[in-house]
Enzyme design. Structure first.
Site, PDB file in Angstrom:
ATOM      1  CG  ASP A  95     -15.732  33.525 -25.921  1.00 35.28           C
ATOM      2  OD1 ASP A  95     -16.887  33.692 -25.495  1.00 35.28           O
ATOM      3  OD2 ASP A  95     -15.253  32.404 -26.203  1.00 35.28           O
ATOM      4  NE  ARG A 152     -13.263  22.278 -30.416  1.00 35.79           N
ATOM      5  CZ  ARG A 152     -12.614  23.140 -29.637  1.00 35.79           C
ATOM      6  NH1 ARG A 152     -11.333  23.375 -29.835  1.00 35.79           N
ATOM      7  NH2 ARG A 152     -13.238  23.751 -28.650  1.00 35.79           N
ATOM      8  NE  ARG A 155      -4.111  26.242 -30.546  1.00 37.62           N
ATOM      9  CZ  ARG A 155      -5.153  25.968 -29.757  1.00 37.62           C
ATOM     10  NH1 ARG A 155      -5.558  24.724 -29.608  1.00 37.62           N
ATOM     11  NH2 ARG A 155      -5.802  26.940 -29.127  1.00 37.62           N
ATOM     12  CB  ILE A 156      -8.555  22.808 -35.441  1.00 36.95           C
ATOM     13  CG1 ILE A 156      -8.489  21.369 -34.913  1.00 36.95           C
ATOM     14  CG2 ILE A 156      -8.182  22.827 -36.911  1.00 36.95           C
ATOM     15  CD1 ILE A 156      -9.503  20.430 -35.565  1.00 36.95           C
ATOM     16  N   GLY A 157      -8.144  25.356 -32.901  1.00 36.04           N
ATOM     17  CA  GLY A 157      -8.518  25.752 -31.552  1.00 36.04           C
ATOM     18  C   GLY A 157      -9.344  27.022 -31.533  1.00 36.04           C
ATOM     19  CG  MET A 204      -4.573  29.217 -22.873  1.00 38.27           C
ATOM     20  SD  MET A 204      -5.466  28.367 -21.537  1.00 38.27           S
ATOM     21  CE  MET A 204      -4.215  28.387 -20.249  1.00 38.27           C
ATOM     22  CD  GLU A 205      -4.080  25.565 -25.929  1.00 37.92           C
ATOM     23  OE1 GLU A 205      -4.595  25.297 -24.837  1.00 37.92           O
ATOM     24  OE2 GLU A 205      -4.528  26.441 -26.700  1.00 37.92           O
TER      25      GLU A 205
END
Length: 239
Positions: free
Chosen positions: A207, A24, A87-89, A183-184
């Site tokens: 999801d 990514r 953060r890009i998650g 998770m981060e």
């Protein structure tokens, strides 16, 4: 240079976009940045620096989980003088008001991790994002017209679909108002607080734990465009 990052100090921009997935990071560099060049690939964790609308931006993968993002963010803040990490998650949705593809801005992060024990605090740490980055992101989201919610996220050491506690282990956190699970974000926010730096998690809900709906394989790339665009627009404002 560090054991985890072979970039030299001048190779890393003041603002870093931080996806978990190395591919990514490469995708963002190739599709969104101009003149992007690879600055680190230690352990195949890819990092690139280029420009977005004339501003230098680095995109560096951080791997999966709190310990991994904690290492990379700590080194970026302390060894490379990075001022802000965005953060890009992806995340799992915990509320039925979130549709697949919606953005989540993590105002605060709760956790089941022992990450904060290192700070020897006599209580429970609930780290928050940088407020100026959050306000900027809210403005950008509104201007771009993307569906978005801001609130608490739950950062877990356990992947919601695989943990031994069962598929419904997220429900107590949802009852307390957590919008989504990743998770981060917790380790990133705690590290930023310790280093007196700035951080924000912008997440795409891929999801839903509530409905079971999720992105197709193709959408796991194209469906992330809004999140990436917002993060880059916020990066433009970082000084």
């Amino acid at each position: 240079m560090t054991p985890h990052n072979k970039a030299r100090k001048g190779d890393i921009a003041n603002v870093v976009l931080a996806p978990g997935d190395p591919l990514r990071a490469r995708f963002v560099a190739e599709k969104f940045l101009s003149d992007a060049r690879l600055v680190t690939d230690v352990r195949n964790v890819l990092g690139y620096t280029g420009t977005y609308r004339g501003k230098a931006v680095t995109v560096l993968a951080t791997g999966m989980g709190g310990p991994s993002v904690g290492i990379y963010s700590y080194e970026l803040f302390t060894e490379y003088d990075v001022g802000a990490i965005i953060r890009i998650g992806t995340c799992g949705g915990l509320q039925d008001s979130l549709a697949v593809g919606d953005l989540v801005l993590a105002m605060t992060a709760s956790t089941d991790s022992a990450w904060a024990h290192q700070y020897n605090l006599k209580g429970t740490l609930s780290p928050c994002c940088d407020p100026s980055l959050l306000l900027c992101a809210l403005e950008k989201v509104k201007a771009l017209g993307y569906p978005c919610q801001a609130g608490m996220v739950f950062s877990s050491d356990l992947f919601s679909s695989y943990n031994a506690l069962g598929a419904d282990s997220w429900q107590a956190w949802a009852r307390m108002g957590a919008l989504a699970q990743d998770m981060e974000s917790y380790a990133l926010y705690a590290t930023a607080a310790w280093c007196r730096k700035r951080a924000l998690s912008i997440l795409t809900m891929t999801d839903s734990c509530v409905t079971g709906e999720g992105f197709s394989d193709e959408m796991r790339w194209t469906g992330l465009f809004p999140m990436i665009e917002v993060a880059l627009e916020v990066a433009l404002e970082v000084r």
